[in-house]
Every structure is written in structure tokens, then in C-alpha cells.
Write an enzyme that holds these catalytic residues in place. Structure first.
Site, mmCIF file in Angstrom:
data_model
loop_
_atom_site.group_PDB
_atom_site.id
_atom_site.type_symbol
_atom_site.label_atom_id
_atom_site.label_comp_id
_atom_site.label_asym_id
_atom_site.label_seq_id
_atom_site.Cartn_x
_atom_site.Cartn_y
_atom_site.Cartn_z
ATOM 1 N N SER A 20 0.842 -1.208 0.000
ATOM 2 C CA SER A 20 0.000 0.000 0.000
ATOM 3 C C SER A 20 0.868 1.246 0.000
ATOM 4 C CB SER A 20 -0.923 -0.005 1.232
ATOM 5 O OG SER A 20 -0.168 0.044 2.427
ATOM 6 N N ASN A 101 -1.591 -2.310 12.977
ATOM 7 C CA ASN A 101 -3.063 -2.235 12.950
ATOM 8 C C ASN A 101 -3.590 -0.996 13.665
ATOM 9 O OD1 ASN A 101 -2.771 -4.632 11.677
ATOM 10 N ND2 ASN A 101 -3.594 -5.912 13.321
ATOM 11 N N HIS A 147 -41.266 19.260 -10.602
ATOM 12 C CA HIS A 147 -41.305 18.389 -11.792
ATOM 13 C C HIS A 147 -40.624 19.056 -12.983
ATOM 14 C CE1 HIS A 147 -44.476 16.161 -9.580
ATOM 15 N NE2 HIS A 147 -44.875 17.372 -9.231
ATOM 16 N N SER A 268 -15.256 23.230 -27.757
ATOM 17 C CA SER A 268 -15.357 21.947 -28.461
ATOM 18 C C SER A 268 -14.151 21.830 -29.371
ATOM 19 C CB SER A 268 -16.641 21.925 -29.279
ATOM 20 O OG SER A 268 -16.508 21.058 -30.379
ATOM 21 N N ASN A 276 -19.163 24.911 -23.405
ATOM 22 C CA ASN A 276 -19.735 23.780 -22.674
ATOM 23 C C ASN A 276 -19.505 23.896 -21.166
ATOM 24 O OD1 ASN A 276 -20.678 22.479 -24.987
ATOM 25 N ND2 ASN A 276 -18.700 21.477 -25.330
ATOM 26 N N GLU A 281 -20.641 19.375 -15.432
ATOM 27 C CA GLU A 281 -20.893 17.975 -15.803
ATOM 28 C C GLU A 281 -19.950 17.055 -15.027
ATOM 29 O OE1 GLU A 281 -22.088 18.077 -20.407
ATOM 30 O OE2 GLU A 281 -20.290 19.171 -19.916
HETATM 31 N N1 ARG Z 1 -0.805 -1.585 5.079
HETATM 32 C C1 ARG Z 1 -1.782 -1.990 6.045
HETATM 33 C C2 ARG Z 1 -3.064 -1.207 5.824
HETATM 34 O O1 ARG Z 1 -3.030 -0.246 5.158
HETATM 35 C C3 ARG Z 1 -1.310 -1.694 7.405
HETATM 36 C C4 ARG Z 1 -1.675 -2.688 8.435
HETATM 37 C C5 ARG Z 1 -1.122 -3.996 8.141
HETATM 38 N N2 ARG Z 1 -1.343 -4.888 9.183
HETATM 39 C C6 ARG Z 1 -1.178 -6.221 9.057
HETATM 40 N N3 ARG Z 1 -1.368 -6.899 10.095
HETATM 41 N N4 ARG Z 1 -0.841 -6.751 7.930
HETATM 42 O O2 ARG Z 1 -4.101 -1.568 6.288
#
Ligand code: ARG
Length: 481
Positions: A20, A101, A147, A268, A276, A281
Site C-alpha cells: 500500500s 493495525n 417536476h 469543443s 460547454n 458535468e
Molecule cells: N498496510 C496496512 C493497511 O493499510 C497496514 C496494516 C497492516 N497490518 C497487518 N497486520 N498486515 O491496512
């Protein structure tokens, strides 16, 4: 860095799949600040020595985002850099009594609380713009619609103020969410807490939180705060999307009520004459995207077993996307609105062309003691006759009035008197009910909204100041431990 229990190293494709790190760029700053508070607490609680804390804090100052760190997420990346710079003897102590976590939940909460404040500021800016444009259009008559058919005569200011009110409720909704978001999960550990003598409240205070998310299972595995944030911002976007829709329709040649400034319109590639309303939009289009983000968060959590699951990593993207979409929309809609050209004559002509005073005529006859159902019938007949003879209700003759009162005991002359004096402006002067299109109500509502906006700004500033002063204090502590 964490793979001692596992055999081989993770392959590149697997790392790309589980990582991530890209999404985490948005929370790196919070991750570092959270670590500073955690380390200060560990030292104050006697869990790590001052010399180790000093080295870790110095290393944290030098952390830079690196795409090629090989880490699975920002928490691993920051820790590995700290260990490299501070050495294992000191740096290896930073992650004591916490887990990724609680850490990721902390980072998300810090980002969301910040984004809520940024968004609230921008909503208030937009609401202020709506009120200020309303101030210049308290006499700009337009049709009001139901309406998408003309319903009653109204004022453009009244329309604008209706959206200001919705936006002020968005601010209130987000303020409620803020209270639930601004709670610290740190120190919850992986799920069940720790046997080490930590002080969770101290960390919360250092980071400017209002308190802690007490239950450690809840703190690490719940994302209702994220779902709530994306819900509230989705509601906000649907509100902006409705404004966008109206302005798109009103800027057509057929309506011609408004014209966008050139800076907020798009050309356009082929039709040279085009102007536009792409921004508007896209506001509708991005709202659709946002609703997808909301489903993404809800779907990620709906089947999650108790405790943290890596599914939760996916919820981050949706939260970041929600913030990006609504800050962008708010930023651009404000100047668009402030530079809009309003064709007051077109609006007024539209309001005067289709007997929108029918209800006002009916109401005036009620004041003469006639039951509403009867006055409704008479005014309806007047409108039908006027429509057929292509005359305004105020231009009808005694014969028309006689036809209109047929089957009732109402005096035709009275009806004619009321009908011939019924103009759009007279009806707006008489419209007195609270919150109506009446002229007097505009003035009152504009003043009320301006006051509300300024009191919301004060509330917001105090939230921001609380965080700022906590984080300034934290930096001082971290620099001078
Ligand atoms: N990269 C993880 C997330 O964004 C962080 C927590 C990961 N924890 C784990 N026990 N793998 O949620």
C-alpha cells in the site's frame, strides 16, 4: 523486515500486489507524527531510555518517502529507515507496544480529521459565495419549479439560499463525524492491547485527539468512521451535483437564465461556437465516482471477521478519493458561481409568461372568506382561460371572471379585481410565510445565514487551533527531549 517466521523473500509481483506504499504517501506525515508521540510516551512511561528516544526522534526527522524501499507499507518503510539511521539498539525499540493495525487506524483518523476541517472551510467559502450572490439578486424574479415545470414565482436569491442551507447542514454533519473520528486508536496493539505499561491517553493528548477509541478490538478493526466520512462527503457531493445540474440546464440556449464566465467553460474540438459547462458535468460525474467509493468502503467491511483484516487496506483509497473529489469540486464551484452572468430579464419573462400567480390569486380569495378548494377551482379556471386566450391572468375581462366563478356563489367582480391586480411582484411582496420567496424574507434569511457562517467558522477555527497547538507542543517536546 518482518519475515523471520516466514521462509523466502516476497517476489516483486507479490510485493506490488500486497503493497500500500503508493496510497500511503498521503499518510506518511501523520505516521511520523504518530511515531513521535508514541516514542515520547514510551520514554515517559519508562519503557525506553531517553537516549534511545532521542536517537529515534532524530532519525524520524530524516525520513523521506522512498518508492523503492521494498517495504509493504509506510509503517514498515518508516521503521526500517529509523532502524537504519538510529541503529537496531535504539531504532529497534520504536515499534514497542504498538502494531501496524493501530498505527494505520491512527494515520487514517489523523488524515480524515484534517480533511474534514479543510472541507468544512471550503463548504463555508462556497456557502458564503451563495449568500453573497443572493444578496445581489433579492429582486431577481424567476420561476420556481416542481417536476421541472414552472410552479410559483420566486426569486433567484431564494434559490441560492436554499443551497446555502443544505451546505450548512453538510458542515453540521461533518462536525458530528469529526467528533467520532477525533479519537486515538494508538496503543490498542494488534487487537488485544499490551502488557507493557503504556499511557494511551497521553498519546491521544499529544496528538490533539479528544480521547481514545477505548476497546482495542474496535480501535484496530472498525472503519465505521471511514464509512461515515465517505457517506457524509457523498451526501455533500450529491448536493453539489444538484447545483451543477440546475446550472447546466439554465445555461442552455433554451433557458438562457445564466451564462458561465469563459474561464469556467470548455470549448469543443470541432464546433467553434461551443461553450460547454464541463466543470458542472464533471461535478455530476465525479459524484458518481464518489458513490462508488462509498460502496467500496462499505463492501470492504461488511463481511470482515472480527479483528483487523488486510481487506481494510483497500478502504484507504476510497477515503483519499472522497477527499480529493469534494475538495476539488468545492474549490472550483465557488469562483464559478461568483462569476456567473445572470440574465434577469429572461428569468423574469419566464416567470411572467405562464400565470404563476394563480396560487396567489387563490390565496387572496381565501382572505375574502372563500374556502380554498373553491378558490383553487376559480384560479384554475382563470389560468385555463388565460392560457387559451394567450393573455396574462391580470389582463382578463369580466366575462372571463364570470366563466371562472360558474358553479360557485363567488362574486365575479371580486374575482376580477383580485385577478387584475395580481402581478408577480405584488405576489412576492405579499408572500410573508417564513422561509418563502417573499421580498422581506430574503433580507432576513441573508442576515441569518451570514451569522451562521461566521459562528461555524469560529467553531471550526477552535477545532483547528486545538490540533495545531497540540502538534506544535509535540514538536517542541520531540525536539528538546
Ligand atoms: N498496510 C496496512 C493497511 O493499510 C497496514 C496494516 C497492516 N497490518 C497487518 N497486520 N498486515 O491496512
Amino acid at each position: 523486515m518482518y519475515r523471520s517466521r516466514l521462509g523466502g523473500d516476497i517476489g516483486d509481483a507479490t510485493l506490488r500486489y500486497v503493497s500500500s506504499v503508493d496510497d500511503d504517501a498521503e499518510i506518511m506525515a501523520y505516521d511520523i507524527i504518530g511515531s513521535q508521540a508514541h516514542v515520547l510516551m514510551l520514554n515517559r512511561c519508562g519503557i525506553i531510555r531517553k537516549t534511545d528516544a532521542k536517537k529515534i526522534l532524530a532519525a524520524l526527522r530524516q525520513v523521506r518517502y522512498s518508492k523503492k524501499s521494498g517495504a509493504e507499507d509506510i509503517h514498515e518503510m518508516v521503521e526500517s529507515i529509523v532502524i537504519k539511521k538510529a541503529g537496531m539498539e535504539s531504532g529497534g525499540r520504536m515499534h514497542t507496544a504498538r502494531s501496524r493495525n493501530d498505527q494505520v487506524a491512527l494515520d487514517m483518523r489523523m488524515k480524515v480529521r484534517n480533511d474534514i476541517n479543510v472541507i468544512c472551510n471550503r463548504i463555508l467559502d462556497l456557502a458564503e459565495a451563495l449568500v453573497s450572490v443572493a444578496g445581489s439578486h433579492q429582486k431577481t424574479i424567476m420561476p420556481l419549479y416542481t417536476h421541472l415545470q414552472q410552479a410559483q414565482a420566486g426569486l433567484f436569491s431564494h434559490y441560492l439560499l436554499s443551497h446555502a442551507d443544505v451546505l450548512l447542514r453538510d458542515v453540521q454533519r461533518l462536525a458530528g463525524t469529526y467528533g467520532r473520528v477525533n479519537q486515538s486508536p494508538l496503543g490498542a496493539g494488534p487487537v488485544g492491547g499490551t502488557g507493557l505499561p503504556i499511557d494511551r491517553a497521553m498519546v491521544a493528548q499529544l496528538l490533539g485527539f479528544d480521547g481514545i477509541v477505548e476497546n482495542s478490538i474496535d480501535a484496530t478493526s472498525s472503519r465505521d468512521f471511514a464509512a461515515e466520512y465517505v457517506s457524509m462527503t457523498s451526501i455533500l457531493m450529491t448536493n453539489l451535483s444538484r447545483i451543477a445540474e440546475d446550472l447546466v440546464v439554465w445555461s442552455t440556449a433554451e433557458f438562457g437564465f445564466i451564462e458561465l464566465a469563459d474561464e469556467f467553460a470548455s470549448p469543443s474540438s470541432i464546433m467553434p461556437q461551443k461553450k460547454n459547462p464541463d466543470i458542472l458535468e464533471l461535478t455530476r460525474g465525479k459524484t458518481a465516482h464518489m458513490l462508488g467509493d462509498l460502496i467500496a468502503v462499505l463492501a470492504a467491511v461488511k463481511g470482515l471477521a472480527t479483528g483487523y483484516g488486510r481487506d481494510l487496506q483497500q478502504a484507504k483509497q476510497a477515503v483519499w478519493s472522497a477527499s480529493r473529489i469534494c475538495t476539488g469540486a468545492l474549490e472550483v464551484l465557488r469562483p464559478l458561481l461568483l462569476t456567473i452572468k445572470v440574465d434577469e430579464k429572461r428569468m423574469r419573462d419566464a416567470a411572467e409568461s405562464s400565470n404563476l400567480v394563480a396560487l396567489d390569486v387563490s390565496d387572496r380569495l381565501v382572505l375574502e372568506g372563500i374556502p380554498f378548494r373553491v378558490t383553487h377551482q376559480i384560479a384554475g379556471a382563470l389560468a385555463r382561460i388565460a392560457h387559451k386566450s394567450k393573455k396574462p391572468i391580470s389582463g382578463l375581462q369580466i366575462n372571463d371572471a364570470k366563466k371562472a366563478v360558474r358553479g360557485t356563489s363567488v362574486d365575479a367582480q371580486l374575482v376580477l379585481d383580485v385577478a387584475s391586480s395580481a402581478t408577480v411582484s405584488s405576489s412576492l411582496r405579499e408572500r410573508k410565510s417564513a422561509g418563502s420567496s417573499g421580498y422581506a424574507e430574503q433580507k432576513r434569511m441573508i442576515a441569518g445565514r451570514a451569522k451562521k457562517i461566521s459562528s461555524y467558522r469560529t467553531e471550526l477555527a477552535s477545532r483547528e487551533n486545538k490540533i495545531k497547538s497540540a502538534l506544535d507542543y509535540l514538536q517542541k517536546q520531540a525536539d528538546h527531549i
